[in-house]
Structure formats: structure tokens, C-alpha cells
Design a protein around this motif. Structure first.
Motif, PDB file in Angstrom:
ATOM      1  N   VAL A 139       1.029  -1.249   0.011  1.00  0.00           N
ATOM      2  CA  VAL A 139       0.064   0.038   0.024  1.00  0.00           C
ATOM      3  C   VAL A 139       0.979   1.317   0.078  1.00  0.00           C
ATOM      4  O   VAL A 139       1.859   1.274   0.904  1.00  0.00           O
ATOM      5  CB  VAL A 139      -0.877   0.044   1.276  1.00  0.00           C
ATOM      6  N   LYS A 140       0.542   2.091  -0.947  1.00  0.00           N
ATOM      7  CA  LYS A 140       1.374   3.287  -0.943  1.00  0.00           C
ATOM      8  C   LYS A 140       0.755   4.509  -0.047  1.00  0.00           C
ATOM      9  O   LYS A 140      -0.091   4.657  -0.156  1.00  0.00           O
ATOM     10  CB  LYS A 140       1.345   4.057  -2.467  1.00  0.00           C
ATOM     11  N   ILE A 141       1.783   4.863   0.731  1.00  0.00           N
ATOM     12  CA  ILE A 141       1.635   6.399   1.573  1.00  0.00           C
ATOM     13  C   ILE A 141       2.598   7.275   0.932  1.00  0.00           C
ATOM     14  O   ILE A 141       3.821   7.063   1.057  1.00  0.00           O
ATOM     15  CB  ILE A 141       1.868   5.953   2.893  1.00  0.00           C
ATOM     16  N   LEU A 142       1.982   8.598   1.084  1.00  0.00           N
ATOM     17  CA  LEU A 142       2.837   9.776   0.490  1.00  0.00           C
ATOM     18  C   LEU A 142       3.103  10.529   2.165  1.00  0.00           C
ATOM     19  O   LEU A 142       1.876  10.853   2.585  1.00  0.00           O
ATOM     20  CB  LEU A 142       2.102  10.563  -0.245  1.00  0.00           C
ATOM     21  N   VAL A 143       4.277  10.719   2.361  1.00  0.00           N
ATOM     22  CA  VAL A 143       4.649  11.628   3.618  1.00  0.00           C
ATOM     23  C   VAL A 143       5.168  12.841   3.033  1.00  0.00           C
ATOM     24  O   VAL A 143       6.146  12.918   2.556  1.00  0.00           O
ATOM     25  CB  VAL A 143       5.931  10.650   4.532  1.00  0.00           C
ATOM     26  N   LEU A 161       6.291   7.171  -0.376  1.00  0.00           N
ATOM     27  CA  LEU A 161       6.856   7.884  -1.051  1.00  0.00           C
ATOM     28  C   LEU A 161       7.155   9.324  -0.208  1.00  0.00           C
ATOM     29  O   LEU A 161       6.559   9.504   0.881  1.00  0.00           O
ATOM     30  CB  LEU A 161       5.942   8.274  -2.253  1.00  0.00           C
ATOM     31  N   GLU A 162       8.054  10.090  -0.641  1.00  0.00           N
ATOM     32  CA  GLU A 162       8.414  11.406   0.247  1.00  0.00           C
ATOM     33  C   GLU A 162       8.134  12.615  -0.666  1.00  0.00           C
ATOM     34  O   GLU A 162       8.455  12.511  -1.950  1.00  0.00           O
ATOM     35  CB  GLU A 162       9.718  11.188   0.484  1.00  0.00           C
ATOM     36  N   ALA A 163       8.016  13.844  -0.111  1.00  0.00           N
ATOM     37  CA  ALA A 163       7.668  15.161  -0.618  1.00  0.00           C
ATOM     38  C   ALA A 163       8.185  16.078   0.664  1.00  0.00           C
ATOM     39  O   ALA A 163       7.914  16.059   1.666  1.00  0.00           O
ATOM     40  CB  ALA A 163       6.370  15.310  -1.314  1.00  0.00           C
ATOM     41  N   LYS A 199       2.765  17.147  -7.021  1.00  0.00           N
ATOM     42  CA  LYS A 199       3.565  16.438  -8.563  1.00  0.00           C
ATOM     43  C   LYS A 199       3.587  14.851  -8.095  1.00  0.00           C
ATOM     44  O   LYS A 199       3.247  14.027  -8.877  1.00  0.00           O
ATOM     45  CB  LYS A 199       4.754  16.993  -8.486  1.00  0.00           C
ATOM     46  N   VAL A 200       4.099  14.605  -6.878  1.00  0.00           N
ATOM     47  CA  VAL A 200       4.061  12.984  -6.608  1.00  0.00           C
ATOM     48  C   VAL A 200       2.634  12.486  -6.611  1.00  0.00           C
ATOM     49  O   VAL A 200       2.495  11.184  -7.014  1.00  0.00           O
ATOM     50  CB  VAL A 200       4.977  12.894  -5.107  1.00  0.00           C
ATOM     51  N   PHE A 201       1.633  13.002  -5.996  1.00  0.00           N
ATOM     52  CA  PHE A 201       0.491  12.541  -5.910  1.00  0.00           C
ATOM     53  C   PHE A 201      -0.124  12.439  -7.539  1.00  0.00           C
ATOM     54  O   PHE A 201      -0.610  11.120  -7.865  1.00  0.00           O
ATOM     55  CB  PHE A 201      -0.409  13.438  -5.225  1.00  0.00           C
ATOM     56  N   ASP A 202       0.280  13.559  -8.209  1.00  0.00           N
ATOM     57  CA  ASP A 202      -0.251  13.397  -9.567  1.00  0.00           C
ATOM     58  C   ASP A 202       0.266  12.207 -10.264  1.00  0.00           C
ATOM     59  O   ASP A 202      -0.297  11.459 -11.209  1.00  0.00           O
ATOM     60  CB  ASP A 202       0.025  14.665 -10.492  1.00  0.00           C
ATOM     61  N   ILE A 236      -1.765   6.082  -4.486  1.00  0.00           N
ATOM     62  CA  ILE A 236      -1.531   6.354  -3.216  1.00  0.00           C
ATOM     63  C   ILE A 236      -2.765   6.166  -2.409  1.00  0.00           C
ATOM     64  O   ILE A 236      -3.832   6.795  -2.919  1.00  0.00           O
ATOM     65  CB  ILE A 236      -1.042   7.962  -3.180  1.00  0.00           C
ATOM     66  N   LYS A 237      -2.615   5.593  -1.361  1.00  0.00           N
ATOM     67  CA  LYS A 237      -3.952   5.331  -0.545  1.00  0.00           C
ATOM     68  C   LYS A 237      -4.053   6.049   0.819  1.00  0.00           C
ATOM     69  O   LYS A 237      -5.107   6.193   1.323  1.00  0.00           O
ATOM     70  CB  LYS A 237      -3.711   4.001   0.098  1.00  0.00           C
TER      71      LYS A 237
END
Length: 225
Positions: free
Chosen positions: A4-8, A31-33, A41-44, A49-50
Motif C-alpha cells: 500500500v502506497k503512502i505519501l509522507v 513516497l516522500e515530498a 507532483k508526486v500524487f499526480d 497512493i492510498k
């Protein structure tokens, strides 16, 4: 919940690494930003991403501005990580569509538990049953069985029990419960939670012990051996 992808999103590299290390151990892809613009940009580029863990105080676009853009085209769950603890900031976040609001400093283990709880709620919506100890909830029929016997609950008692189970092991404040079960536009007395919990415990019989009182705060659902 592996893969499961998570953006931090946080402008502090040390904080991102701390969160990433704890989530990676659980099998999440992190994933990081470092700011709001990079986060968008990362989310697009990663529509699968969940969950997004989003700091508030950041350069370029702060957390609120970033969330406002995201909510224009996505309902992805968002948890705010912030040093702010003022009520007006929390209310602003909830109005924009925040799912959780966690104030720094926080326990990484508690953070992971809340991440898993949010994902259970959002990714598990299609699951027909919830099982916790001797309790089984049929979400399609909206029925509850305790020790294999049907239990008649009111609408709010059912919502309250479901919320407790989906957040088992997490200490929940009365305000948090009130806002989540009664919605954020409810301006009643948070002590109404105590009345509903008392009635729910009574209907649960000896399994009412699953709902623990956290003195001075609220409640926690925990399976008693």
C-alpha cells in the motif's frame, strides 16, 4: 496491507525518515515530498497512493493549501502531522477534509496504529463483516452478534461500536469520538459519549469490558483475554 502506497509530506528530512522507517517495517511503500508543491507532483504521478501524511508548516504551499488543492479532485485519506494544537487549526483541517489530526511530538507506534485504522476504514469499506473477539458485525445487514447471539442496537450505538472496533487499541478522546460518529458539525456536550457508552456496554453484557475507560480522556476498545 503490504504494497500500500503512502505519501509522507514534511519539510524536515529527519521526520520523514522516522515515519518512513516505522511504516516500511509494516510493509508499506512510502513516497516522500518536502513541500506542498512537490507533494502535488508526486500524487499526480502516483494515483494509487492510498493515504497522505501531511505536515502543516511547510514552504511554498502549506498543508492546508495543499489539502485544498487535493480535495478538488480526490478523496484520498489525509492525516495531518503538525506542531500546532489550537482548536481553530484542527477545525480548519477537518472542514477541508482531514481524516486524522496528529499533534507533534507523537509516538511512532501510535502513528502506525492510526494509519492502519484509517486504511481499514477507507480500504475496508467493501468488507461485509467486522470481527473482534466475540463480536461480529454484518455491515451489509447492519446487524451485531455477540457470542453468536443477535444484539439489538440503536443506530448510534451501532455506529459507535463499529467505530471502536475499527480503531481498536487506540485511545480515543470524547471529542474525537463525538466528531467522528456524530460528525464535525455537531455542537453538543462531549459527555453525551458517556451516556451512549454506558448503554452500549449494558447491551454487550460481559463483553462490555472490551470498551475500556481512559481516565481524563475517553475510551479505548481492547479485547480482553
Amino acid at each position: 496491507m503490504e504494497d500500500v502506497k503512502i505519501l509522507v509530506v514534511d519539510d524536515e528530512a529527519r521526520m520523514r525518515k522516522l515515519v518512513k522507517d516505522f511504516l516500511s517495517v509494516k510493509g508499506f511503500i512510502v513516497l516522500e515530498a518536502e513541500d506542498g508543491e512537490e507533494a502535488l507532483k508526486v500524487f499526480d504521478a502516483n494515483k494509487d497512493i492510498k493515504l497522505i501524511l501531511l505536515d502543516v508548516m511547510m514552504p511554498k504551499l502549506d498543508g492546508f493549501e495543499t489539502l485544498e488543492v487535493i480535495r478538488q479532485y480526490s478523496k484520498v485519506p489525509v492525516m495531518m502531522l503538525t506542531a500546532r494544537s489550537e482548536e481553530r487549526d484542527e477545525l480548519k483541517g477537518y472542514k477541508l477534509g482531514v481524516d486524522e489530526y496528529i499533534t507533534k511530538p507523537f509516538s511512532p507506534k501510535i502513528l502506525v496504529a492510526r494509519v492502519e485504522a484509517v486504511l481499514r476504514r477507507t480500504m475496508g469499506e467493501s468488507e461485509e463483516k467486522l470481527i473482534a473477539g466475540a463480536i461480529e458485525i454484518d455491515k451489509v445487514a447492519r446487524s451485531v452478534y455477540i457470542d453468536q447471539k443477535p444484539v439489538d442496537l440503536s443506530f448510534k450505538e451501532y455506529e459507535l461500536l463499529t467505530y471502536f472496533i475499527e480503531n481498536k487499541g487506540i485511545a480515543l478522546s470524547r471529542e474525537k469520538i463525538l466528531n467522528s460518529v456524530w460528525n464535525y458539525d455537531y455542537f453538543g456536550d462531549a459527555r453525551t459519549i458517556d451516556t451512549h457508552v454506558k448503554k452500549l456496554r449494558a447491551k454487550m453484557g460481559e463483553r462490555g469490558d472490551y470498551i475500556k475507560t481512559v481516565w481524563g480522556m475517553g475510551y479505548k476498545f481492547e479485547i480482553t483475554p
